[in-house]
Design a protein around this motif. Structure first.
Motif, PDB file in Angstrom:
ATOM      1  N   ASP A 169      -6.672  10.683  -1.184  1.00 32.43           N
ATOM      2  CA  ASP A 169      -6.267   8.970  -0.092  1.00 32.43           C
ATOM      3  C   ASP A 169      -6.438   7.772  -0.694  1.00 32.43           C
ATOM      4  OD1 ASP A 169      -9.022   9.775   1.053  1.00 32.43           O
ATOM      5  OD2 ASP A 169      -8.843  10.051   2.859  1.00 32.43           O
ATOM      6  N   GLU A 170      -7.990   7.696  -1.901  1.00 38.16           N
ATOM      7  CA  GLU A 170      -8.754   6.365  -2.092  1.00 38.16           C
ATOM      8  C   GLU A 170      -7.530   5.413  -2.359  1.00 38.16           C
ATOM      9  OE1 GLU A 170     -10.949   4.939  -6.232  1.00 38.16           O
ATOM     10  OE2 GLU A 170     -10.307   6.908  -5.710  1.00 38.16           O
ATOM     11  N   GLY A 171      -8.184   3.905  -2.004  1.00 39.79           N
ATOM     12  CA  GLY A 171      -6.941   3.069  -2.081  1.00 39.79           C
ATOM     13  C   GLY A 171      -5.393   3.084  -1.295  1.00 39.79           C
ATOM     14  N   MET A 172      -6.028   4.173  -0.072  1.00 40.19           N
ATOM     15  CA  MET A 172      -4.713   3.736   1.118  1.00 40.19           C
ATOM     16  C   MET A 172      -5.058   2.922   1.446  1.00 40.19           C
ATOM     17  SD  MET A 172      -3.008   6.748   2.983  1.00 40.19           S
ATOM     18  CE  MET A 172      -1.954   8.395   2.263  1.00 40.19           C
ATOM     19  N   VAL A 173      -3.277   2.205   2.399  1.00 41.90           N
ATOM     20  CA  VAL A 173      -4.184   1.055   3.124  1.00 41.90           C
ATOM     21  C   VAL A 173      -3.256   1.706   4.740  1.00 41.90           C
ATOM     22  CG1 VAL A 173      -4.972  -0.328   1.965  1.00 41.90           C
ATOM     23  CG2 VAL A 173      -2.064  -0.433   2.082  1.00 41.90           C
ATOM     24  N   ASP A 174      -3.752   0.826   5.524  1.00 39.17           N
ATOM     25  CA  ASP A 174      -2.965   1.530   6.662  1.00 39.17           C
ATOM     26  C   ASP A 174      -2.517  -0.343   7.380  1.00 39.17           C
ATOM     27  OD1 ASP A 174      -0.820   2.509   8.793  1.00 39.17           O
ATOM     28  OD2 ASP A 174      -3.157   3.823   9.368  1.00 39.17           O
ATOM     29  N   ALA A 175      -1.201  -0.260   7.565  1.00 39.63           N
ATOM     30  CA  ALA A 175      -0.765  -1.822   8.003  1.00 39.63           C
ATOM     31  C   ALA A 175      -0.571  -1.316   9.853  1.00 39.63           C
ATOM     32  CB  ALA A 175       0.373  -2.209   8.191  1.00 39.63           C
ATOM     33  N   THR A 176      -1.722  -1.767  10.771  1.00 41.28           N
ATOM     34  CA  THR A 176      -2.025  -0.976  12.010  1.00 41.28           C
ATOM     35  C   THR A 176      -1.101  -2.172  12.686  1.00 41.28           C
ATOM     36  OG1 THR A 176      -3.910  -3.057  12.254  1.00 41.28           O
ATOM     37  CG2 THR A 176      -3.956  -0.139  11.417  1.00 41.28           C
ATOM     38  N   GLU A 177      -0.200  -3.121  12.450  1.00 43.09           N
ATOM     39  CA  GLU A 177      -0.379  -4.251  13.636  1.00 43.09           C
ATOM     40  C   GLU A 177       1.333  -3.777  13.406  1.00 43.09           C
ATOM     41  OE1 GLU A 177      -1.173  -5.095  11.036  1.00 43.09           O
ATOM     42  OE2 GLU A 177      -2.396  -6.813  10.853  1.00 43.09           O
ATOM     43  N   LYS A 234       1.231   3.088   8.999  1.00 47.13           N
ATOM     44  CA  LYS A 234       2.282   2.893   8.048  1.00 47.13           C
ATOM     45  C   LYS A 234       1.625   2.159   6.513  1.00 47.13           C
ATOM     46  CE  LYS A 234       3.020  -0.939  11.004  1.00 47.13           C
ATOM     47  NZ  LYS A 234       2.243  -0.015  12.159  1.00 47.13           N
ATOM     48  N   TRP A 235       1.154   3.642   6.242  1.00 50.10           N
ATOM     49  CA  TRP A 235       0.768   3.636   4.055  1.00 50.10           C
ATOM     50  C   TRP A 235       1.422   3.433   3.440  1.00 50.10           C
ATOM     51  CZ3 TRP A 235       0.200   9.329   6.702  1.00 50.10           C
ATOM     52  CH2 TRP A 235      -1.391   9.718   7.545  1.00 50.10           C
ATOM     53  N   SER A 236       0.868   2.582   2.894  1.00 45.58           N
ATOM     54  CA  SER A 236       1.318   2.141   1.603  1.00 45.58           C
ATOM     55  C   SER A 236      -0.243   2.482   0.797  1.00 45.58           C
ATOM     56  CB  SER A 236       1.284   0.653   1.200  1.00 45.58           C
ATOM     57  OG  SER A 236       1.724   0.489  -0.425  1.00 45.58           O
ATOM     58  N   TYR A 237      -0.407   1.622  -0.550  1.00 45.00           N
ATOM     59  CA  TYR A 237      -1.383   1.851  -1.111  1.00 45.00           C
ATOM     60  C   TYR A 237      -2.167   0.209  -1.996  1.00 45.00           C
ATOM     61  CZ  TYR A 237      -0.893   6.870  -1.692  1.00 45.00           C
ATOM     62  OH  TYR A 237      -0.891   7.684  -1.107  1.00 45.00           O
ATOM     63  N   ARG A 238      -3.414  -0.237  -2.179  1.00 40.99           N
ATOM     64  CA  ARG A 238      -4.164  -1.524  -2.744  1.00 40.99           C
ATOM     65  C   ARG A 238      -3.115  -1.246  -3.929  1.00 40.99           C
ATOM     66  NH1 ARG A 238      -8.384  -4.365  -0.892  1.00 40.99           N
ATOM     67  NH2 ARG A 238      -9.193  -3.061   0.540  1.00 40.99           N
ATOM     68  N   MET A 239      -2.947  -0.196  -4.736  1.00 40.02           N
ATOM     69  CA  MET A 239      -1.574  -0.734  -5.617  1.00 40.02           C
ATOM     70  C   MET A 239      -0.312  -0.999  -5.430  1.00 40.02           C
ATOM     71  SD  MET A 239      -3.592  -1.277  -8.403  1.00 40.02           S
ATOM     72  CE  MET A 239      -3.180  -0.972  -9.930  1.00 40.02           C
ATOM     73  N   GLY A 240       0.024  -0.254  -3.910  1.00 38.39           N
ATOM     74  CA  GLY A 240       1.621  -0.253  -3.926  1.00 38.39           C
ATOM     75  C   GLY A 240       2.083   1.119  -3.734  1.00 38.39           C
ATOM     76  N   LEU A 241       3.114   1.300  -2.704  1.00 40.19           N
ATOM     77  CA  LEU A 241       4.044   2.668  -3.377  1.00 40.19           C
ATOM     78  C   LEU A 241       4.484   3.296  -3.951  1.00 40.19           C
ATOM     79  CD1 LEU A 241       5.806   2.263   0.390  1.00 40.19           C
ATOM     80  CD2 LEU A 241       3.519   3.041   0.234  1.00 40.19           C
ATOM     81  N   THR A 242       4.428   2.705  -5.211  1.00 37.53           N
ATOM     82  CA  THR A 242       4.030   4.109  -6.290  1.00 37.53           C
ATOM     83  C   THR A 242       3.369   4.428  -6.678  1.00 37.53           C
ATOM     84  OG1 THR A 242       3.399   2.108  -7.674  1.00 37.53           O
ATOM     85  CG2 THR A 242       6.470   2.173  -7.411  1.00 37.53           C
ATOM     86  N   GLN A 243       2.103   4.243  -6.046  1.00 37.31           N
ATOM     87  CA  GLN A 243       0.902   5.111  -6.254  1.00 37.31           C
ATOM     88  C   GLN A 243       1.413   6.879  -6.060  1.00 37.31           C
ATOM     89  OE1 GLN A 243      -2.628   4.781  -7.715  1.00 37.31           O
ATOM     90  NE2 GLN A 243      -1.809   3.263  -8.192  1.00 37.31           N
ATOM     91  N   ILE A 244       2.368   7.036  -5.042  1.00 39.44           N
ATOM     92  CA  ILE A 244       2.396   8.185  -4.473  1.00 39.44           C
ATOM     93  C   ILE A 244       3.065   8.902  -5.892  1.00 39.44           C
ATOM     94  CG2 ILE A 244       4.353   9.944  -3.090  1.00 39.44           C
ATOM     95  CD1 ILE A 244       3.733   7.170  -1.151  1.00 39.44           C
ATOM     96  N   ALA A 245       4.540   7.743  -6.393  1.00 38.66           N
ATOM     97  CA  ALA A 245       4.671   9.553  -7.205  1.00 38.66           C
ATOM     98  C   ALA A 245       3.803   9.082  -8.276  1.00 38.66           C
ATOM     99  CB  ALA A 245       6.054   8.367  -7.636  1.00 38.66           C
TER     100      ALA A 245
END
Length: 356
Positions: free
Chosen positions: A78-86, A107-118
């Motif tokens: 989960d390194e680099g994962m971010v959560d939009a809390t608003e 509402k999760w993404s990553y500092r490098m963006g959602l493509t990090q998942i794939a």
């Protein structure tokens, strides 16, 4: 050695590949992606000159499936994962914004963006991923011709005429309309092919035309996103990328404005500059502030097959799987969300592993 072919490198394909690499360790998995990116509509772009990262397709990953949550927070790093809390606020045709919807738990993404998942899923396997390789023909071929179970093989032909295979099983991840086109021209002599083609062609889709708007000033708003709840506005969704840590420099703003289905269909082939300007005007009205109509930098993207609005009939899907052909993606379950695509990929990977 077991060979597995996968057409498309979307989120579902990435999850299935990860399962299969673990469950069938002797398998040779080959993935074919027509574009240069990974993760399908969960797409990320960067603007290094402006230090921007933005998710311009799917906006975030919800925590609505326990297996997906475990996958992204425990199995993967989960390194680099971010959560939009608003929270997410709502609006209807009149454009009046209301705090009318509870925020998703995450509402999760990553500092490098959602493509990090794939990227992380494929990167955790021995699979070979061929990007910019457009599959044009699917072939079902007999082996030694004795008709024994598992004797038939699959092969693929790309746009350059290169043949790939043979594969023991084949997984197909493109949106339903594109899967239907592949099946229409497939060299697969079986009534199952036509039944699955017709079922895929029947899946309704919503188009989405997206404008990305940058401003060299900050916005003070109590929400991360705005969603249109009655589907009667030109805009379907607006989100603030600056709510994701690492995406937008301090003191700046980046809006992702996604048009509603009717507007997107009507204007899909219009001049992109006119579309961006129109959506910027709508953003100014909804978010508030005339200066939002004049962004200092923009980007855009059209998604003709963005969001499935229903699922596919299970009968043809199951019959095709009996012959070693699997379809997967959010359209298979009829929920156009990233977590649904990942969950379906996990399910499909387990189903294929059980067969093998």
């Amino acid at each position: 050695m077991t060979t597995i072919g996968i057409v498309g490198a979307g989120a579902a394909a990435a999850a299935a590949t990860y399962v299969l690499d673990t469950a069938v360790p002797d398998a040779e998995i080959t993935v074919f992606e027509k574009s240069g990116g990974l993760c399908g509509r969960a797409a990320t772009r960067r603007n290094d000159d402006r230090n921007l990262v933005y998710d311009y397709g799917a906006n975030y990953l919800k925590s609505d499936d326990e297996r997906v949550v475990e996958l992204v927070t425990e199995t993967l790093s989960d390194e680099g994962m971010v959560d939009a809390t608003e929270p997410i606020h709502t609006f209807e045709a009149d454009g009046e914004v209301e705090p009318g919807r509870d925020a998703d738990e995450h509402k999760w993404s990553y500092r490098m963006g959602l493509t990090q998942i794939a990227k992380r899923l494929f990167g955790g396997t021995d699979a070979t991923v061929h990007r910019r390789t457009r599959v044009e023909t699917i072939r079902r071929e007999q082996g030694n011709g004795d008709g024994t179970d598992g004797d038939e093989k699959w092969s693929l032909v790309d746009a350059d005429g290169t043949e790939w295979g043979p594969f023991d099983v084949l997984l197909c991840n493109p949106p339903a309309p594109q899967t239907a086109e592949l099946l229409a021209d497939a060299e697969w002599e079986s009534p199952v092919r036509e039944a699955l083609r017709a079922a895929a062609a029947d899946v309704p889709y919503r188009s989405v035309w997206t404008a990305v708007l940058h401003y060299e000033f900050s916005l003070d708003r109590p929400y991360y996103g705005l969603v249109n709840t009655d589907k009667a506005h030109a805009v379907g969704w607006i989100s603030r990328e600056e709510c994701k840590a690492g995406h937008v420099p301090d003191g700046e703003s980046l809006l992702v404005v996604q048009a509603g289905g009717e507007w997107s269909t009507a204007h899909y082939d219009d001049d992109p500059r006119e579309n961006v300007a129109a959506l910027a005007d709508h953003a100014a009205d909804l978010v508030g502030g005339d200066r939002l109509a004049d962004p200092d930098w923009t980007d855009h993207q059209g998604w003709r097959y963005a969001i499935p609005e229903d699922g596919v009939k299970r009968g043809p899907v199951d019959s095709a799987a009996d012959e070693g052909f699997y379809v997967l993606g959010d359209w298979v379950v009829g929920e156009g969300r990233l977590h649904a695509a990942l969950a379906n990929g996990l399910d499909t990977g387990e189903r294929v592993a059980h067969r093998l």
